[in-house]
Enzyme design. Structure first.
Site, PDB file in Angstrom:
ATOM      1  N   HIS A  85       0.824  -1.211   0.000  1.00 37.92           N
ATOM      2  CA  HIS A  85       0.000   0.000   0.000  1.00 37.92           C
ATOM      3  C   HIS A  85       0.862   1.267   0.000  1.00 37.92           C
ATOM      4  O   HIS A  85       0.446   2.304   0.491  1.00 37.92           O
ATOM      5  CB  HIS A  85      -0.932   0.063   1.219  1.00 37.92           C
ATOM      6  CG  HIS A  85      -1.748  -1.159   1.450  1.00 37.92           C
ATOM      7  ND1 HIS A  85      -3.037  -1.281   1.007  1.00 37.92           N
ATOM      8  CD2 HIS A  85      -1.465  -2.327   2.080  1.00 37.92           C
ATOM      9  CE1 HIS A  85      -3.524  -2.464   1.374  1.00 37.92           C
ATOM     10  NE2 HIS A  85      -2.589  -3.125   2.018  1.00 37.92           N
ATOM     11  N   SER A 123      17.955  21.473 -14.516  1.00 38.03           N
ATOM     12  CA  SER A 123      17.423  22.801 -14.724  1.00 38.03           C
ATOM     13  C   SER A 123      18.475  23.774 -14.232  1.00 38.03           C
ATOM     14  O   SER A 123      19.007  23.616 -13.136  1.00 38.03           O
ATOM     15  CB  SER A 123      16.127  22.963 -13.920  1.00 38.03           C
ATOM     16  OG  SER A 123      15.863  24.324 -13.697  1.00 38.03           O
TER      17      SER A 123
END
Lengths: 483, 483, 483, 483
Positions: free
Chosen positions: C160, C280
């Site tokens: 999960h 970036s």
């Protein structure tokens, strides 16, 4: 893995990605078709930057003129993009910077690749959608015209591919056209009304941009998109477009199935002209319906593309993920498939000739008109149930006697029920049966003409509404903007 | 193969289909959910037959009253359908005939199972669609309310699942809501406006039926369908509905992914309340996000159903084919999946609590605000390129010195560029960075409030427009028809 | 619709299909990648025709030599196909006839385009499949090697997406590899063992052909296909291949998801090297996992292609339909996608570096080892239920006291149950917990080494078995055939 | 959202999930069909726990006996599961605990719901798969028998749904059977050979379990699964099973299309007996092929289910996610669809009667035998090209003269080429044309008999191999285990 043909360039940053991976991750091959859209998005952006003072008016003018020049080249298919860039957007920025130097670099003020790409994609979808709507509307109009020419053709309509009831050729063609038009309306309804430019990387900008202006220049009637984070991760417009395109392909697949069946030696309802059939020098009687088989098969691409896009976006987080790059193949590729299929049917259908005699023969024994006979009795005042029972008896007797319904004389028929007079028995005539069904949507002549008028009106409106939504119109709007 | 529980009945004809095949081919199991819709379609039809004189007014009245009685039973879930019929439509006709004898049999005058089934399916799609639109609109409204409560929450927005820029909680929730609302609008736009009743088997009727009346009674604003042959073979409404439902599920899947990620031990942005999490007695710290995992997984059913329907209809001939019966599972089954998922999010979301401290911490080192710093310099008058370069140098220096951006003093910053004054450096504060993005669609407070107002307005309209389109309203309209 | 670039040629018959339709219906663009396969199929066919006396040995020799010459050109990518032919098969026949005149025309004796195309497609699938199996096996082998290097890495396994139990890095990598290998075995199992050549148009031949010989020359171990009518309409091999390829893509998508999550600022379990991440210049801390996002997204193409092919073949009649031509895009296109994704992971994975400290920290508070503590008590002789209860109490108490499990002293623990001695409490140490799980398939070191050995053995066998199944080997077999 | 009928029980923990959410998240409705599989998995587990000393032999015996008793009840469909449990596994554990108290609780030692569920699913897939393989093999065997009965039937084979060449009925049925058998082999090849029991939550166990024993007891020939983390997140077996089932449905869809076409008034190749056709009292000539339409449509469910599962698992992280619960509908639902379709064809096919006269008539004009004539000349020694040209001229001349090929006299034919002697012209006789195609896979009688023998042999082996793989056999193996 393709060879490492994408070089590290200034545009892609001086990071050192392995050349093979850079090449593999490039979308250039898929999105080269977006060049014009990207250029126009940039031209609108530059205009806005000048207007808001974020760059000087002079720079804005230089940028806009250069970009509109590139657009003109792209329109003439003479735009040479530098190789070795990561995507079409970088390639165009690189062209610009080569030409304008620092001014070129100012273009990227207050935008991000995320909103830039989304803008180009939406421009593409919007204008390509318009072109397909026009094509589909034209197909419907040509089918309506053909329907009018087939008013006197009578042939069976089918349920379970068993002859069910006689209908006119006009009615059958109207049925196909209704399905195609419904799909076309769905395509026309795809919502690409909002402009993503100015959403930035994911949260907007602190600079004084004017998103309303760029939306207006680019022809997005809904104005700017509403939420920047949603915008950069949204490909719903592409999904809706691909889905609606597939609806058209599904509608065409059904028409194609009918033509293929009708052209068999067993049906012989239509003959395919040499202009559209693939022959065989050994078996000159053989005219294969290849064009319609290929029209039928095209829907499978649509289904595959819809699934690909749905699978792609499911479970992505809010915002941009690189996964979204793989929207290109479906977004750019579905349109040509639909355009090709529409064009093929448009070209081929005039060469599909109905064999009136064979068609009529298929409903001439009267069996497909048993319901009409019962309804004739009802029109004479008999309760439906009684009529139904009387006809049932007649049909059984004819079958037992190995006779066709139509061959029974009035005298013979009256032994089953006195109501079977000559007037009633005329209902077994397929031509009369067709003529009598004048309920709305029925195959009676007036009803069908009503259907054709409605189809014509709707198709004409769709065509008119979408003819002007072109990239060229966007380019002109930008060029005309005073500054 | 199910055992041969479907007996040969009068309704199925006295033909001798093998009982096992009759049972296997029955759609009863799938279409029992259409009982109310079928009853109302019949009630409208009976009313019309009386009105047009095709049956007597007395018979029409008897039929209508009996049918509305059955409807009332069905509403209370006490309608007992006879077993052993081929489908729900036959079962209801059989009930009627048991009660009214020959009058019951008159009901089938001037209609066919083909238009009857299509009418029940469209009534189902139209009213279930309305219910889902209302549910989805209510979810959007509740999210908007929650968004307002999370205005001061600051957390990172993500691109590539990497922290990108700081946004407000309100903005994030608005992003999810925008996607859900867009899908809801698509659902609201599904075209089920036309009524198929009276199309007959495939070509209309020669009796004087009034299709406009039945369309009106059943609440179809578009009037009767246009072409009978198209009508009986058309499942586009079902496909569009299933597709639009899937769009909602896809939108919910993305929200679910975010909640699942945010609830991990690694993100810790949200805590799931005990009311919505599945725990473990061994590992009390474990709160599994099962509800959101199941919301995420539900989209897969939508995708499967869209594909099933597309595959089903591709290449069918014009008119009805029995294949179309296999539309039931997707058409009737998709709605409950979407309704369940919407309801689950509605119930669960209030128990998702954001951890403000953890959220803010994720954007506190300043790195996600580098762009904001550059834009701050631009707002002070510096050209963007220069600003960009100056910030680039600052960021590099900070990185090299293993310092966070936010920790640099004005004095330190000014060694890189004199423009880095205190006012500019404040842009590194995530709260200010969020506040400054007031472009349309941006994360600034006023911009977000505008987004929320728009969402609220649109959701409210959708809810209002669709609240009244219910089977009950149809039943009342029929009951109120004077005769 | 593409412009009418396909001229009417001798090969396409002198029938007069409209050039635009001829161009639209051409598969040339899609099947140009089949040139080598078509050439080899023809070379085998010519050899057989000579051997059986259906053409003279001299003609057979001329044909074979010419064809092997074309193959050599194709291998060097210098084969120039004439434009304007309908498909690659016609283009090659046209080349041959230009060169050899009437001898070229003899090639088509006792074969049809139907079996010819099917042969080329199967050769393609068989040899491309082999190449992909080798690539995938090599990826598994490289992952196994990496797994051995990560034996001492401890990190949480998730259920999960919640931390569940500590495992070794080797175990995690073995899990990914097990999924990839299972998919690879499925691909290796795709049945393309039979040779269609000689099936003719649909019913075989009355001439004395030797299908066993062509099957042998082309390397089909299963000999000729069994039924000619089935053969020409069969694309199951393509569907199975596309499906199995998609299984590989799905397995890679799961690995990709883990790497993307692990590379977030929140998990920080892995660092992506500059060689594989997109950066970036403004946000130097940002290393976007683009390569893994694109690996994840690739499965969507596989799903789309499987659906496209399934939709395509559903409901086709026995024998050949032109629809089948639209198998090309999926059949030829899926392989490069899988090859690209496998290659990308192979290149990128070495640049994914685990952060051992961060990984271990995630399991250091003991909570993920509660089950291990209970099992430790069981190993000391306590019944499991009692052990479970005792640990439950301890966990609750720690939680209430806001303490971590690991921080409890023996003395504190013993106040809950005397069995909590030092030896038992050691089970809370994640390293020991991992070491103890030596059940088959468990994360204990010996168990994992067994898994790695098995993976290695299976991958090595797969690689060896498929390395030699190449087009080049087919060409050599044909060239070596004595005659 | 279903009403909150699932109560919070001991099994679901005392956590306080909102009842509506608990009900919504329950898989009970979908997995109630797994009761027997779950019981057997538990019985094997209990046996192993006793054998390894992890529980006492007495407890193991009690558990096993109780479980086998529940199994016997389930076999007789008298097992009453408590309502209000989250899934079938919890419901059975709850039954057990009610009966055996604490002993019942010991069952869960050293296992987790993750491996337990996976075990039940694989048992289901393995045994259901066996049943379907047997059914499909039996269908093939019955088709082979029918094929032998149709040896003398001559009808056209089709390409492009145009008559192509004459074939025997036996050959056509062999073609369908070959496709069905190929799909059946694919199903038989689905890999569910490994047993997940003992994988635990995700990383194995530190207790001395014996996974080899449980694998053996449950009949998994491949032994335990290899990697626990992979195991609990793996649904490849379900995907492969669903895919292979869909392959069978696709094969059946093609047979169905042929029967539907052949039963039209236009083809009239077959008559459908009353036992399998849906009639109409109004149109007694109408025998609708509903059964075959429904067989054709069933493939759409298969395609939808494959897509649903692929979409479900794409991009899940390693290990278990609750999403996987939504595998149930496809995994459990596809089998009955395939079983139903196989059973329907098995029952219906004997009632499909070929009309020999109509079939033969379709190939009697000679045009479909033009190739045979050319091949006859080749067999007389003429080069193929010359033969081809001579026949071409003959065909053209006949067409121009509006004559059928078959009607040309030897004298007339010889005016085109002296080789057209009587012997050669006999090749135009469809019966001879069929007889002459004795190449492997051809329609000649001996060739076809060879095909039928091969089909028979393979189908018999498949049937024999899979008959014994049943849940009952697993139950007996467990019951027989000494202890």
């Amino acid at each position: 893995m393709a060879s490492g043909s994408i070089a590290r360039t200034a545009a892609t940053g001086d990071g050192g990605m392995i050349p093979e991976l850079l090449a593999w991750s490039s979308s250039m091959e898929d999105d080269v078709g977006l060049a014009r859209e990207d250029i126009l998005g940039s031209a609108a952006h530059a205009t806005m930057l000048g207007e808001t003072g974020l760059i000087s008016r002079e720079d804005a003018k230089l940028l806009r003129e250069e970009l509109l020049g590139l657009y003109a080249q792209a329109e003439k298919s003479v735009l040479a993009l530098p190789s070795g860039e990561e995507d079409v957007h970088m390639a165009i920025e690189s062209l610009l910077t080569d030409k304008l130097g620092d001014v070129g670099k100012r273009l990227h003020t207050a935008r991000s690749r995320n909103d830039q790409v989304s803008t180009a994609l939406r421009l593409h979808v919007r204008t390509r959608r318009a072109r397909l709507v026009v094509l589909a509307a034209e197909l419907v109009l040509s089918l309506v015209e053909r329907a009018r020419a087939e008013k006197d053709l009578i042939l069976p309509a089918y349920t379970h591919r068993q002859r069910a009831q006689p209908v006119s050729g006009a009615f059958l063609i109207a049925a196909w056209s209704t399905g195609i038009l419904r799909a076309t309306k769905r395509l026309a309804d795809v919502d690409v009304s909002e402009c993503p430019l100015g959403a930035g990387a994911c949260s907007g900008s602190s600079l004084g941009i004017d998103r309303t202006l760029t939306a207006k220049l680019l022809g997005f009637p809904g104005g700017p998109t509403k939420n920047a984070l949603d915008t950069v991760g949204d490909r719903d417009f592409s999904l809706d477009y691909t889905y609606a395109c597939t609806r058209i392909l599904l509608a065409l697949s059904r028409l194609a199935t009918d033509i293929i069946d009708y052209s068999t030696s067993e049906f012989r309802f239509v003959k395919l002209g040499d202009a559209i059939s693939a022959g065989s020098s050994m078996m000159p009687q053989k005219k294969n319906p290849d064009i319609f088989e290929l029209v039928r098969s095209k829907a499978s691409f649509g289904v595959g593309n819809v699934v690909q896009l749905m699978t792609l976006v499911r479970g992505l987080h809010a915002g941009y993920s690189r996964d979204l790059q793989d929207d290109r193949r479906a977004t750019l590729g579905t349109g040509p498939i639909v355009g090709g299929a529409l064009g093929a049917v448009m070209l081929a259908f005039p060469h599909v000739k109905f064999d009136k005699v064979a068609c009529l023969r298929a409903v001439s024994d009267g069996s497909t008109q048993a319901t009409d006979l019962a309804e004739a009795l009802v029109r004479q005042g008999m309760p439906f149930r009684d009529a139904y029972k009387a006809v049932g008896k007649l049909v059984s007797a004819a079958t037992d006697a190995n006779r066709t319904l139509i061959s029974l004389t009035e005298a013979e028929a009256k032994t089953f029920h006195p109501a079977f007079n000559e007037a009633a028995l005329r209902a077994l005539d397929p031509v009369r049966a067709v003529a009598a069904k004048e309920s709305i949507g029925g195959t009676g002549a007036a009803s069908v003409e009503g259907q054709l008028l409605a189809l014509e009106a709707e198709a004409t409106i769709l065509r008119e509404l979408h003819t002007t939504d072109t990239l060229r119109a966007v380019a002109e709007r930008i060029a005309d903007y005073p500054n």
